[in-house]
Motif scaffolding. Structure first.
Motif, mmCIF file in Angstrom:
data_model
loop_
_atom_site.group_PDB
_atom_site.id
_atom_site.type_symbol
_atom_site.label_atom_id
_atom_site.label_comp_id
_atom_site.label_asym_id
_atom_site.label_seq_id
_atom_site.Cartn_x
_atom_site.Cartn_y
_atom_site.Cartn_z
ATOM 1 N N CYS A 80 5.323 -7.882 13.624
ATOM 2 C CA CYS A 80 5.582 -7.848 12.319
ATOM 3 C C CYS A 80 5.587 -6.447 11.762
ATOM 4 O O CYS A 80 4.754 -5.680 12.036
ATOM 5 N N GLY A 81 6.847 -6.107 11.249
ATOM 6 C CA GLY A 81 6.964 -4.463 10.808
ATOM 7 C C GLY A 81 6.407 -4.320 9.261
ATOM 8 O O GLY A 81 6.070 -5.281 8.632
ATOM 9 N N PRO A 82 6.820 -3.097 9.026
ATOM 10 C CA PRO A 82 6.075 -3.020 7.631
ATOM 11 C C PRO A 82 7.186 -3.208 6.442
ATOM 12 O O PRO A 82 8.314 -3.439 6.643
ATOM 13 N N THR A 83 6.575 -3.439 5.297
ATOM 14 C CA THR A 83 7.436 -3.648 4.040
ATOM 15 C C THR A 83 7.765 -2.064 3.489
ATOM 16 O O THR A 83 6.809 -1.299 3.281
ATOM 17 N N HIS A 101 1.582 4.345 5.746
ATOM 18 C CA HIS A 101 0.285 5.466 6.216
ATOM 19 C C HIS A 101 -0.115 4.866 7.642
ATOM 20 O O HIS A 101 0.655 4.387 8.178
ATOM 21 N N GLY A 106 -2.684 4.019 8.852
ATOM 22 C CA GLY A 106 -2.957 2.473 9.060
ATOM 23 C C GLY A 106 -1.817 1.522 9.713
ATOM 24 O O GLY A 106 -2.004 0.678 10.688
ATOM 25 N N ARG A 122 -0.906 2.245 13.433
ATOM 26 C CA ARG A 122 -1.718 1.623 14.401
ATOM 27 C C ARG A 122 -1.030 0.430 15.069
ATOM 28 O O ARG A 122 -1.104 0.714 16.290
ATOM 29 N N PRO A 123 -0.642 -0.355 14.313
ATOM 30 C CA PRO A 123 0.006 -1.322 15.114
ATOM 31 C C PRO A 123 1.391 -0.861 15.914
ATOM 32 O O PRO A 123 1.701 -1.378 16.932
ATOM 33 N N GLY A 161 0.548 -7.940 15.321
ATOM 34 C CA GLY A 161 0.246 -7.531 14.193
ATOM 35 C C GLY A 161 -0.895 -7.088 13.758
ATOM 36 O O GLY A 161 -1.849 -7.361 14.857
ATOM 37 N N GLY A 162 -1.429 -6.750 12.508
ATOM 38 C CA GLY A 162 -2.556 -6.176 12.443
ATOM 39 C C GLY A 162 -3.607 -7.492 12.041
ATOM 40 O O GLY A 162 -2.865 -8.542 11.732
ATOM 41 N N ASP A 213 -5.377 -8.499 9.700
ATOM 42 C CA ASP A 213 -4.989 -9.077 8.273
ATOM 43 C C ASP A 213 -3.862 -10.257 8.155
ATOM 44 O O ASP A 213 -3.869 -10.781 7.326
ATOM 45 N N LEU A 214 -2.995 -9.926 9.180
ATOM 46 C CA LEU A 214 -1.870 -10.980 9.310
ATOM 47 C C LEU A 214 -2.242 -12.293 10.063
ATOM 48 O O LEU A 214 -1.554 -13.355 9.742
ATOM 49 N N ASN A 222 -4.289 -6.308 16.299
ATOM 50 C CA ASN A 222 -5.225 -4.907 16.071
ATOM 51 C C ASN A 222 -5.894 -4.923 15.071
ATOM 52 O O ASN A 222 -5.959 -5.422 13.918
ATOM 53 N N PHE A 244 -8.430 -2.714 12.239
ATOM 54 C CA PHE A 244 -8.193 -1.739 11.242
ATOM 55 C C PHE A 244 -8.481 -0.248 11.357
ATOM 56 O O PHE A 244 -9.525 -0.160 12.109
ATOM 57 N N LEU A 245 -7.618 0.375 10.760
ATOM 58 C CA LEU A 245 -8.065 1.671 10.821
ATOM 59 C C LEU A 245 -8.839 1.853 9.272
ATOM 60 O O LEU A 245 -8.177 1.648 8.442
ATOM 61 N N MET A 286 -8.492 1.285 5.325
ATOM 62 C CA MET A 286 -7.387 2.111 4.739
ATOM 63 C C MET A 286 -6.314 1.232 4.032
ATOM 64 O O MET A 286 -5.671 0.662 4.793
HETATM 65 P P1 AMP Z 1 2.505 -4.117 5.743
HETATM 66 O O1 AMP Z 1 3.312 -3.100 5.310
HETATM 67 O O2 AMP Z 1 1.160 -3.771 4.724
HETATM 68 O O3 AMP Z 1 2.836 -5.492 5.822
HETATM 69 O O4 AMP Z 1 1.637 -3.709 6.930
HETATM 70 C C1 AMP Z 1 2.585 -3.593 8.413
HETATM 71 C C2 AMP Z 1 1.604 -3.477 9.453
HETATM 72 O O5 AMP Z 1 0.486 -2.838 9.431
HETATM 73 C C3 AMP Z 1 0.670 -5.070 9.650
HETATM 74 O O6 AMP Z 1 0.482 -5.353 10.890
HETATM 75 C C4 AMP Z 1 -0.573 -4.514 9.208
HETATM 76 O O7 AMP Z 1 -1.703 -5.325 9.678
HETATM 77 C C5 AMP Z 1 -0.936 -3.292 9.383
HETATM 78 N N1 AMP Z 1 -1.680 -2.664 8.929
HETATM 79 C C6 AMP Z 1 -1.850 -2.221 7.512
HETATM 80 N N2 AMP Z 1 -2.964 -1.665 7.158
HETATM 81 C C7 AMP Z 1 -3.450 -1.137 8.227
HETATM 82 C C8 AMP Z 1 -4.879 -0.558 8.624
HETATM 83 N N3 AMP Z 1 -5.404 0.048 7.767
HETATM 84 N N4 AMP Z 1 -5.223 -0.533 9.804
HETATM 85 C C9 AMP Z 1 -4.423 -1.151 10.832
HETATM 86 N N5 AMP Z 1 -3.270 -1.832 10.607
HETATM 87 C C10 AMP Z 1 -2.928 -2.090 9.418
#
Ligand code: AMP
Ligand code: ZN
Length: 469
Positions: free
Chosen positions: A28-31, A37, A39, A42-43, A228-229, A231-232, A259, A261-262, A269
């Motif tokens: 899963c990529g970023p929004t 950032h 964080g 990291r993934p 993915g991170g 939190d997902l 993974n 979290f950072l 973060m």
């Molecule tokens: P998002 O744009 O918020 O959907 O995040 C994109 C990816 O970054 C997802 O796989 C999240 O789980 C991961 N992610 C967001 N914040 C952190 C963090 N502080 N440490 C590690 N992974 C993160």
């Protein structure tokens, strides 16, 4: 044999691909509504390294990672700037790609955008409705969560606990749902938002359906690895499983990797807490290879705390590897003997054990921290055994070995020639001081030095401005 910790079974399992010699993985990529950032990085770094290691083991890897380019946060940013959502997402996809390049993250085989696949999402939602897994109310389509009997298998949650936790949703106006556990597949348009035409009215897809559809389109109904991170895990990945498996009747992904979290000051973060650094900010102070090296010094399932001290330590550690490679290069260029001596051949044979250690660590759920330790053992060995009298073949072989291990980790061993923003600013300050002291020779020297590196200075009324040529 590679072993992977699978969030589904909470155990390390042998990796057996669906198709021999091939790996299909989706991350899963970023929004994209802002700079990423560190964080988010990291993934990206973790799964790029997984992919590189799989390739090193001879697998052909089909790696898909999306950009979520339709979302509330993107729309909000677009409205703030008075531009289209497409403009915002387009801009930050480009910026994200620049950051990825700086961290030596290879582009995925495919980077699909959510908005390119709306028809596919409408198709999947329609087939979920036909199968009785989804229903529409007033232009919103919901997934009938309880109908999917295995719901909760990834996050190891039971439905009744979830039910208790989701009561507040009933108050927030989602009472048209049959069950508070049901989640949105399609939502009706709101004024001023992008929308697409669908059988349930104009609107846009929910977030979860995006990954089920993109994964199926580019990798097929079943994939090997989904990442993915952490939190997902819930609800996003739990919902992806429900959608994909309800639709296909097959297991969606074999191995689920997450993974940790950072953190910063031991707190997560995140954008919402406001305690984050963008990759771009870090790149002004550090070569981004150092950031990558810092991340890989921890196991991907361990939380990692970001601090200036740890970055400095990573900088020094990476420097040790780079210096060793530089020294070997010097020996290679200046050696009088070409061929390996008998003793050197024996030494080369001895280095096999460092490569074996490296692979053993990576085979064990991608333990990059131990793999880096093996690289340092090799570096130490090279520093001890290669010296000015060594043959060219010996120095070259040692250097190749160090570089090939670093390459699997995506670490570039060559020093970056380009100046960092912080270095440039320091030199400009020094030039200003030299001018003030009427030391014009030194001031010109600095200007020329910067010019050689492609940095152009412009003296303006507001002070010195600079740009890269
Ligand atoms: P998002 O744009 O918020 O959907 O995040 C994109 C990816 O970054 C997802 O796989 C999240 O789980 C991961 N992610 C967001 N914040 C952190 C963090 N502080 N440490 C590690 N992974 C993160
Ligand atoms: Zn996803």
């Amino acid at each position: 044999m590679i072993r992977i910790y699978n969030t589904l079974s909470k155990k390390k399992e042998d990796f057996i691909p669906l198709e021999e010699g091939k790996v299909r993985m989706y991350v899963c990529g970023p929004t994209v509504y802002n700079f990423i950032h560190i964080g988010n990085a990291r993934p990206m770094i973790v799964f790029d390294t997984v992919r590189r290691y799989m390739e090193h083991k001879g697998y052909e890897v089909n790696f898909v990672s999306n950009f979520t380019d339709v979302d509330d946060k993107i729309i909000k940013k677009a409205n703030e700037e008075g531009v289209s959502a497409e403009k915002i997402s387009g801009r930050y996809i480009e910026e994200c790609k620049k950051d990825m390049e700086g961290m030596n993250i290879r582009p995925a085989t495919t980077h699909p955008l959510a908005t390119q696949e709306i028809d596919g999402m409408i198709d999947m939602i329609s087939s979920l409705m036909e199968k009785g897994y989804a229903y529409a109310v007033n232009g919103t389509v919901y997934f009938r969560t309880r109908r999917f009997e295995e719901y909760g298998k990834l996050s190891h949650k039971n439905l009744d606990d979830l039910q208790a936790g989701s009561r507040s949703l009933l108050i927030s106006g989602e009472d048209e749902k049959e069950d508070p556990l049901d989640f949105v597949l399609w939502k009706p348009k709101k004024e001023g938002e992008p929308y697409w035409v669908s059988p349930w009215g104009d609107g846009r897809p929910g977030w979860h359906i995006e990954c089920s559809v993109l994964s199926r389109k580019y990798l097929g109904e079943q994939i090997d690895i989904h990442g993915g991170g952490e939190d997902l895990v819930f609800p996003h990945h739990e919902n992806e499983i429900a959608q994909s498996e309800a639709c296909s009747g097959m297991e969606f992904a074999r191995y689920w990797m997450h993974n940790a979290f950072l953190n910063i000051d031991n707190r997560k973060m995140s954008k919402s807490l406001g305690n984050f650094f963008t990759v771009r900010e870090i790149s002004e102070k550090y070569d981004l290879q150092i950031l990558r090296f810092f991340m890989l010094n921890a196991h991907y399932r361990s939380p990692l705390n970001f601090s200036a001290e740890l970055m400095e330590a990573s900088k020094n550690a990476l420097e040790r590897i780079r210096t060793a490679v530089d020294n070997l290069k010097y020996i290679t260029e200046h050696a009088s003997a070409c061929e390996l001596t008998e003793e050197e051949a024996k030494f080369i044979k001895e280095t096999d054990k460092f490569e074996a250690d490296f692979d053993r660590s990576m085979d064990d759920d991608f333990n990059t921290a131990d793999a880096i330790a093996a690289v340092f053992d090799l570096v130490k060995f090279a520093n001890t055994h290669a010296a000015e009298g060594s043959s060219r073949a010996f120095a070259q072989a040692l250097s190749d070995k160090i570089q090939s291990l670093c390459d699997i980790l995506g670490i570039i061993t060559e020093k970056k020639e380009e100046l960092l923003d912080a270095d440039i600013e320091e030199l400009i300050e020094e030039r200003q001081a030299a001018r003030k002291a009427k030391n014009f020779a030194r001031a010109d020297e600095i200007r020329n030095l910067l010019l050689e590196k492609g940095i152009i200075l412009e003296d303006t009324r507001e002070g010195v401005k600079w740009k890269r040529a």
